[in-house]
Design a protein around this motif. Structure first.
Motif, PDB file in Angstrom:
ATOM      1  N   MET A   1      16.343   7.799  15.701  1.00  0.00           N
ATOM      2  CA  MET A   1      16.305   7.610  14.035  1.00  0.00           C
ATOM      3  C   MET A   1      16.070   6.129  13.838  1.00  0.00           C
ATOM      4  SD  MET A   1      18.342   9.258  10.817  1.00  0.00           S
ATOM      5  CE  MET A   1      17.814  10.745  11.286  1.00  0.00           C
ATOM      6  N   GLN A   2      15.205   5.960  12.770  1.00  0.00           N
ATOM      7  CA  GLN A   2      15.027   4.467  12.730  1.00  0.00           C
ATOM      8  C   GLN A   2      16.283   3.882  11.850  1.00  0.00           C
ATOM      9  OE1 GLN A   2      11.282   3.619  10.643  1.00  0.00           O
ATOM     10  NE2 GLN A   2      11.548   1.357  10.792  1.00  0.00           N
ATOM     11  N   HIS A   3      16.470   2.614  12.013  1.00  0.00           N
ATOM     12  CA  HIS A   3      17.740   2.036  11.294  1.00  0.00           C
ATOM     13  C   HIS A   3      17.201   1.155  10.360  1.00  0.00           C
ATOM     14  CE1 HIS A   3      21.480  -0.188  10.502  1.00  0.00           C
ATOM     15  NE2 HIS A   3      20.852  -1.078  10.487  1.00  0.00           N
ATOM     16  N   PHE A   4      17.612   1.321   8.955  1.00  0.00           N
ATOM     17  CA  PHE A   4      16.943   0.219   8.101  1.00  0.00           C
ATOM     18  C   PHE A   4      18.367  -0.428   7.563  1.00  0.00           C
ATOM     19  CE2 PHE A   4      14.748   4.391   7.535  1.00  0.00           C
ATOM     20  CZ  PHE A   4      13.381   3.791   7.685  1.00  0.00           C
ATOM     21  N   SER A   5      17.976  -1.624   7.762  1.00  0.00           N
ATOM     22  CA  SER A   5      19.013  -2.973   7.598  1.00  0.00           C
ATOM     23  C   SER A   5      19.589  -2.862   5.848  1.00  0.00           C
ATOM     24  CB  SER A   5      18.612  -4.210   7.854  1.00  0.00           C
ATOM     25  OG  SER A   5      19.590  -5.356   7.561  1.00  0.00           O
ATOM     26  N   THR A   6      20.766  -2.935   5.508  1.00  0.00           N
ATOM     27  CA  THR A   6      21.295  -3.091   4.237  1.00  0.00           C
ATOM     28  C   THR A   6      21.911  -4.438   4.126  1.00  0.00           C
ATOM     29  OG1 THR A   6      23.680  -2.249   4.971  1.00  0.00           O
ATOM     30  CG2 THR A   6      21.904  -0.701   4.305  1.00  0.00           C
ATOM     31  N   ASN A   7      21.617  -5.450   5.084  1.00  0.00           N
ATOM     32  CA  ASN A   7      22.034  -6.949   4.954  1.00  0.00           C
ATOM     33  C   ASN A   7      21.630  -7.357   3.638  1.00  0.00           C
ATOM     34  OD1 ASN A   7      22.190  -9.789   5.233  1.00  0.00           O
ATOM     35  ND2 ASN A   7      22.777  -9.230   7.165  1.00  0.00           N
ATOM     36  N   PRO A   8      22.438  -8.311   2.875  1.00  0.00           N
ATOM     37  CA  PRO A   8      21.796  -8.866   1.583  1.00  0.00           C
ATOM     38  C   PRO A   8      20.734  -9.581   1.699  1.00  0.00           C
ATOM     39  CG  PRO A   8      24.246  -8.791   1.904  1.00  0.00           C
ATOM     40  CD  PRO A   8      24.023  -8.361   2.735  1.00  0.00           C
ATOM     41  N   ARG A   9      20.615 -10.478   3.067  1.00  0.00           N
ATOM     42  CA  ARG A   9      19.655 -11.276   3.382  1.00  0.00           C
ATOM     43  C   ARG A   9      18.314 -10.456   3.537  1.00  0.00           C
ATOM     44  NH1 ARG A   9      23.451 -13.609   6.652  1.00  0.00           N
ATOM     45  NH2 ARG A   9      22.554 -12.398   8.452  1.00  0.00           N
ATOM     46  N   GLU A  10      18.462  -9.199   4.127  1.00  0.00           N
ATOM     47  CA  GLU A  10      17.085  -8.436   4.110  1.00  0.00           C
ATOM     48  C   GLU A  10      16.378  -8.016   2.739  1.00  0.00           C
ATOM     49  OE1 GLU A  10      14.139  -6.035   6.210  1.00  0.00           O
ATOM     50  OE2 GLU A  10      15.794  -7.676   6.934  1.00  0.00           O
ATOM     51  N   MET A  11      17.337  -8.214   1.870  1.00  0.00           N
ATOM     52  CA  MET A  11      16.367  -8.209   0.439  1.00  0.00           C
ATOM     53  C   MET A  11      15.336  -9.194   0.218  1.00  0.00           C
ATOM     54  SD  MET A  11      19.122  -7.236  -2.635  1.00  0.00           S
ATOM     55  CE  MET A  11      20.006  -8.657  -2.416  1.00  0.00           C
ATOM     56  N   VAL A  12      15.671 -10.263   0.552  1.00  0.00           N
ATOM     57  CA  VAL A  12      14.515 -11.316   0.519  1.00  0.00           C
ATOM     58  C   VAL A  12      13.814 -11.401   1.831  1.00  0.00           C
ATOM     59  CG1 VAL A  12      14.233 -13.815   0.196  1.00  0.00           C
ATOM     60  CG2 VAL A  12      16.132 -12.909  -1.133  1.00  0.00           C
ATOM     61  N   ALA A  13      14.271 -11.232   2.749  1.00  0.00           N
ATOM     62  CA  ALA A  13      13.520 -11.256   4.135  1.00  0.00           C
ATOM     63  C   ALA A  13      12.451 -10.116   4.181  1.00  0.00           C
ATOM     64  CB  ALA A  13      14.331 -11.129   5.222  1.00  0.00           C
ATOM     65  N   CYS A  14      12.620  -9.120   3.488  1.00  0.00           N
ATOM     66  CA  CYS A  14      11.552  -8.026   3.535  1.00  0.00           C
ATOM     67  C   CYS A  14      10.489  -8.146   2.739  1.00  0.00           C
ATOM     68  CB  CYS A  14      12.175  -6.499   3.482  1.00  0.00           C
ATOM     69  SG  CYS A  14      12.694  -6.364   1.575  1.00  0.00           S
ATOM     70  N   LEU A  15      10.643  -8.796   1.463  1.00  0.00           N
ATOM     71  CA  LEU A  15       9.846  -9.193   0.553  1.00  0.00           C
ATOM     72  C   LEU A  15       8.883 -10.503   1.208  1.00  0.00           C
ATOM     73  CD1 LEU A  15      11.884  -9.179  -2.607  1.00  0.00           C
ATOM     74  CD2 LEU A  15      10.417  -7.379  -1.631  1.00  0.00           C
ATOM     75  N   TRP A  16       9.452 -11.300   1.765  1.00  0.00           N
ATOM     76  CA  TRP A  16       8.750 -12.504   2.535  1.00  0.00           C
ATOM     77  C   TRP A  16       7.971 -12.171   3.609  1.00  0.00           C
ATOM     78  CZ3 TRP A  16       6.682 -17.105   1.493  1.00  0.00           C
ATOM     79  CH2 TRP A  16       6.350 -17.923   2.584  1.00  0.00           C
ATOM     80  N   ARG A  17       8.510 -10.947   4.240  1.00  0.00           N
ATOM     81  CA  ARG A  17       7.865 -10.436   5.516  1.00  0.00           C
ATOM     82  C   ARG A  17       6.351  -9.538   5.340  1.00  0.00           C
ATOM     83  NH1 ARG A  17      12.033  -8.657   7.848  1.00  0.00           N
ATOM     84  NH2 ARG A  17      12.000  -6.450   7.057  1.00  0.00           N
ATOM     85  N   HIS A  18       6.545  -9.056   4.043  1.00  0.00           N
ATOM     86  CA  HIS A  18       5.436  -8.171   3.911  1.00  0.00           C
ATOM     87  C   HIS A  18       4.697  -8.758   2.308  1.00  0.00           C
ATOM     88  CE1 HIS A  18       6.999  -5.133   6.387  1.00  0.00           C
ATOM     89  NE2 HIS A  18       8.198  -5.203   5.787  1.00  0.00           N
ATOM     90  N   ARG A  19       4.725 -10.215   2.213  1.00  0.00           N
ATOM     91  CA  ARG A  19       4.208 -10.750   1.347  1.00  0.00           C
ATOM     92  C   ARG A  19       2.813 -10.499   0.978  1.00  0.00           C
ATOM     93  NH1 ARG A  19       5.369 -14.266   4.928  1.00  0.00           N
ATOM     94  NH2 ARG A  19       3.681 -15.995   5.894  1.00  0.00           N
ATOM     95  N   GLU A  20       1.936 -10.453   2.175  1.00  0.00           N
ATOM     96  CA  GLU A  20       0.404 -10.139   2.026  1.00  0.00           C
ATOM     97  C   GLU A  20       0.360  -8.715   1.511  1.00  0.00           C
ATOM     98  OE1 GLU A  20      -1.944 -12.521   1.895  1.00  0.00           O
ATOM     99  OE2 GLU A  20      -0.455 -14.053   2.473  1.00  0.00           O
ATOM    100  N   LEU A  21       0.986  -7.833   1.970  1.00  0.00           N
ATOM    101  CA  LEU A  21       0.879  -6.495   1.554  1.00  0.00           C
ATOM    102  C   LEU A  21       1.377  -6.386   0.045  1.00  0.00           C
ATOM    103  CD1 LEU A  21       0.465  -3.388   2.039  1.00  0.00           C
ATOM    104  CD2 LEU A  21       2.669  -3.151   3.007  1.00  0.00           C
ATOM    105  N   ILE A  22       2.380  -7.072  -0.447  1.00  0.00           N
ATOM    106  CA  ILE A  22       2.764  -7.112  -1.797  1.00  0.00           C
ATOM    107  C   ILE A  22       1.756  -7.633  -2.645  1.00  0.00           C
ATOM    108  CG2 ILE A  22       4.486  -8.028  -3.377  1.00  0.00           C
ATOM    109  CD1 ILE A  22       6.490  -7.800  -1.119  1.00  0.00           C
ATOM    110  N   LYS A  23       1.081  -8.708  -2.205  1.00  0.00           N
ATOM    111  CA  LYS A  23       0.066  -9.226  -2.937  1.00  0.00           C
ATOM    112  C   LYS A  23      -1.266  -8.442  -3.302  1.00  0.00           C
ATOM    113  CE  LYS A  23      -3.004 -13.425  -3.010  1.00  0.00           C
ATOM    114  NZ  LYS A  23      -3.533 -14.590  -2.039  1.00  0.00           N
TER     115      LYS A  23
END
Length: 272
Positions: A1-23
Motif C-alpha cells: 500500500m502506498q505511503h503518504f507523508s504527513t510531515n509538515p514540510r510535505e505541505m509545502v514540498a508537494c505544492l512546489w513539486r507539482h507547481r506546473e500541474l497546479i498552474k
C-alpha cells in the motif's frame, strides 16, 4: 500500500513539486467557470464592480449608513463593507466547494500517481484570483471616491497569508470528510452563511458590548477582516502581535488538516 507523508514540510514540498500541474489546473479552473459565456473572463471584473455599485447605492444613498466614527464620505460604508466581503468571499468560495472537491474528481482518485492533496490548493488559487480582481475594483473605487489609498495597504498580502493557511487546513479536512460523510457538502453552506453574520463585515467589532466582542474574536475570520479593513481603508498599521499568534494558530490548523487528509485518503477509492 502506498505511503503518504504527513510531515509538515510535505505541505509545502508537494505544492512546489507539482507547481506546473497546479498552474495548469488553476488556469483551467478559472477559465472553465466562464466557458460558453459571451463575455468570458470579463465577468470576473464586472461581478465585483456591479456588487460594489449596489452596495454604494443601497447603503450610502438609500440607508445613508455611516461607519462608526467614520467620515461623511458617501462611499465610506460601501468601501468598508466591501473590504470585509473580499476576505469572506475568498473563505466562503473555498469552504463551500471543499467537501465535494474529491467527489467531483473521482477519475483522479483511481490514479495512484495523481496528487489529490493539490486539489484544495487549486481551488484556493482560483478564489484568490477572483479576490484579487475584487481588490482591484475596490482600489479603483477608493481612488475615485476618496483619493490615494494609504501606504498601509501594502500590508494586505501579509494579513492574508494566515487566512490562506486556515483555508487550506479546513479545505483538507472538509475534502476528506466530504468523501465519507455526504451530508457535509449539504450543510457547509449553512455554516458559511452563519459565519457571514457573526463576522464583523456589516458592523465594526467595537460596536458590540465587550462581553460579545470577546466571543466575536473566537471567530477565526474576525481578526483578518478587522486587520484588512484597518490597512486598506483607515490607514492603520497591522497588529503584528495578533498576526503572529494568528499565524501560529493557522499553521497548526493547516498541518492538522493535511495530516488528516493524508491519513484518510487511502480509503477514498473504496468509498467512491
Amino acid at each position: 500500500m502506498q505511503h503518504f507523508s504527513t510531515n509538515p514540510r510535505e505541505m509545502v514540498a508537494c505544492l512546489w513539486r507539482h507547481r506546473e500541474l497546479i498552474k495548469a489546473s488553476t488556469k483551467r479552473e478559472v477559465l472553465g467557470r466562464y466557458r460558453g459565456s459571451a463575455m468570458g473572463l470579463l465577468w470576473s471584473f464586472f461581478n465585483p464592480l456591479f456588487m460594489l455599485g449596489v452596495y454604494t447605492f443601497v447603503f450610502s444613498l438609500v440607508f445613508k449608513s455611516r461607519w462608526s466614527g467614520g467620515s461623511e464620505s458617501k462611499g465610506e460604508f460601501a468601501l468598508v463593507l466591501f473590504a470585509g466581503l473580499i476576505v469572506f468571499n475568498i473563505f466562503a468560495e473555498c469552504i463551500n466547494r471543499a467537501p465535494s472537491i474529491i467527489l467531483s474528481n473521482v477519475n483522479y482518485v483511481k490514479k495512484v500517481v495523481f496528487p489529490l492533496e493539490i486539489l484544495p490548493f487549486v481551488n484556493l488559487l482560483s478564489a484568490l484570483f477572483h479576490g484579487a480582481i475584487s481588490l482591484g475594483v475596490w482600489l479603483v473605487a477608493y481612488v475615485i471616491m476618496i483619493g490615494t489609498p494609504p501606504t498601509t495597504a501594502l500590508y494586505f498580502p501579509l494579513i492574508i497569508l494566515p487566512l490562506i493557511l486556515l483555508i487550506m487546513g479546513l479545505s483538507w479536512l472538509l475534502a476528506s470528510f466530504g468523501v465519507y460523510l455526504r451530508d457535509v457538502a449539504q450543510s457547509i453552506s449553512l455554516v458559511t452563511t452563519v459565519f457571514m453574520f457573526i463576522s464583523p463585515i456589516f458592523y465594526p467589532a467595537g460596536a458590540l458590548p465587550e462581553v460579545y466582542r470577546n466571543l466575536l474574536y473566537l471567530n477565526p475570520l474576525a481578526p483578518v477582516i478587522e486587520q484588512v479593513r484597518a490597512v486598506l481603508y483607515f490607514g492603520i498599521m497591522p497588529d503584528f502581535g495578533l498576526l503572529a499568534w494568528y499565524l501560529l494558530f493557522t499553521l497548526a490548523t493547516a498541518w492538522l488538516g493535511f495530516f488528516w487528509f493524508q491519513k484518510t485518503r487511502k480509503g477514498f477509492a473504496d468509498v467512491l
